[in-house]
Motif scaffolding. Structure first.
Motif, PDB file in Angstrom:
ATOM      1  N   HIS A   1       0.191   4.002   1.284  1.00 26.78           N
ATOM      2  CA  HIS A   1       0.010   4.777   2.511  1.00 26.78           C
ATOM      3  C   HIS A   1       0.945   4.295   3.612  1.00 26.78           C
ATOM      4  N   GLY A   2       0.866   3.023   3.949  1.00 26.73           N
ATOM      5  CA  GLY A   2       1.633   2.537   5.104  1.00 26.73           C
ATOM      6  C   GLY A   2       2.310   1.207   4.879  1.00 26.73           C
ATOM      7  N   LYS A   3       2.476   0.830   3.604  1.00 29.40           N
ATOM      8  CA  LYS A   3       3.249  -0.369   3.238  1.00 29.40           C
ATOM      9  C   LYS A   3       2.621  -1.684   3.686  1.00 29.40           C
ATOM     10  N   ALA A   4       1.337  -1.693   3.962  1.00 30.45           N
ATOM     11  CA  ALA A   4       0.679  -2.966   4.272  1.00 30.45           C
ATOM     12  C   ALA A   4       0.587  -3.802   2.998  1.00 30.45           C
TER      13      ALA A   4
ATOM     14  N   PRO B   1      -7.268   6.697   3.933  1.00 32.53           N
ATOM     15  CA  PRO B   1      -6.137   7.621   3.888  1.00 32.53           C
ATOM     16  C   PRO B   1      -5.180   7.397   2.709  1.00 32.53           C
TER      17      PRO B   1
ATOM     18  N   CYS C   1      -7.272  -1.837   1.433  1.00 34.14           N
ATOM     19  CA  CYS C   1      -6.109  -2.154   2.258  1.00 34.14           C
ATOM     20  C   CYS C   1      -6.551  -2.686   3.627  1.00 34.14           C
TER      21      CYS C   1
ATOM     22  N   CYS D   1       0.838  -1.198   0.000  1.00 37.07           N
ATOM     23  CA  CYS D   1       0.000   0.000   0.000  1.00 37.07           C
ATOM     24  C   CYS D   1       0.879   1.257   0.000  1.00 37.07           C
TER      25      CYS D   1
ATOM     26  N   LYS E   1      -5.023  -2.483   6.450  1.00 37.62           N
ATOM     27  CA  LYS E   1      -4.507  -1.763   7.621  1.00 37.62           C
ATOM     28  C   LYS E   1      -5.374  -0.568   8.025  1.00 37.62           C
ATOM     29  N   HIS E   2      -5.661   0.330   7.076  1.00 38.81           N
ATOM     30  CA  HIS E   2      -6.455   1.524   7.404  1.00 38.81           C
ATOM     31  C   HIS E   2      -7.640   1.709   6.458  1.00 38.81           C
ATOM     32  N   ASN E   3      -7.908   0.683   5.666  1.00 41.66           N
ATOM     33  CA  ASN E   3      -9.072   0.678   4.779  1.00 41.66           C
ATOM     34  C   ASN E   3      -9.006   1.678   3.624  1.00 41.66           C
ATOM     35  N   GLY E   4      -7.803   2.127   3.274  1.00 34.33           N
ATOM     36  CA  GLY E   4      -7.665   2.885   2.030  1.00 34.33           C
ATOM     37  C   GLY E   4      -8.035   1.985   0.863  1.00 34.33           C
TER      38      GLY E   4
HETATM   39  S1  FES Z   1      -1.423   1.129   5.047  1.00 33.83           S
HETATM   40 FE1  FES Z   1      -2.942   1.005   3.509  1.00 33.83          FE
HETATM   41  S2  FES Z   1      -4.348   2.593   3.997  1.00 33.83           S
HETATM   42 FE2  FES Z   1      -2.773   2.752   5.474  1.00 33.83          FE
END
Ligand code: FES
Length: 106
Positions: A48-51, A83, A65, A46, A67-70
């Motif tokens: 955003h946060g590498k998930a 996000p 995603c 991702c 992790k944070h539902n992006g």
């Molecule tokens: S890691 Fe994917 S939306 Fe934050």
């Protein structure tokens, strides 16, 4: 710059509306099979946060995603829900002898 077709998963190994992780030469990819059965390959982390997007959820042409539902559009890589704001890379994808292949720059 030259490109090469990378062989990833067997098409039949991924259910519709599902995604599999594929690692190759130190990089990770998400191999997505959409609800219409069409497959597409995108960068696996991702923006955003590498998930790992392969641990996310597929709904139609969208992957969410874990992790944070992006969310991202599987066809274009566009970030469609916060996000996540930065698009991810999608690759030209084809089926060859039941294998999902994608075109990658060398
Ligand atoms: S890691 Fe994917 S939306 Fe934050």
């Amino acid at each position: 710059m030259t490109s090469e077709w990378i062989v990833s998963c067997d098409e039949a190994s991924i259910a519709k509306d599902d995604v599999a992780r594929f690692d190759h030469l130190g990089e990770t990819y998400a191999v997505v099979r959409m609800s219409d059965g069409v497959c597409n390959v995108m960068d696996g982390l991702c923006t955003h946060g590498k998930a790992h997007l392969a641990e996310g959820f597929v709904d139609g042409t969208t992957i969410e995603c874990p992790k944070h539902n992006g969310r991202f559009n599987v066809l274009t890589g566009e970030a469609t829900a916060s996000p996540a704001r930065v698009a991810t890379r999608v690759y030209q994808t084809r089926i060859n002898d039941s294998k999902i292949e994608f075109l990658k720059d060398k």
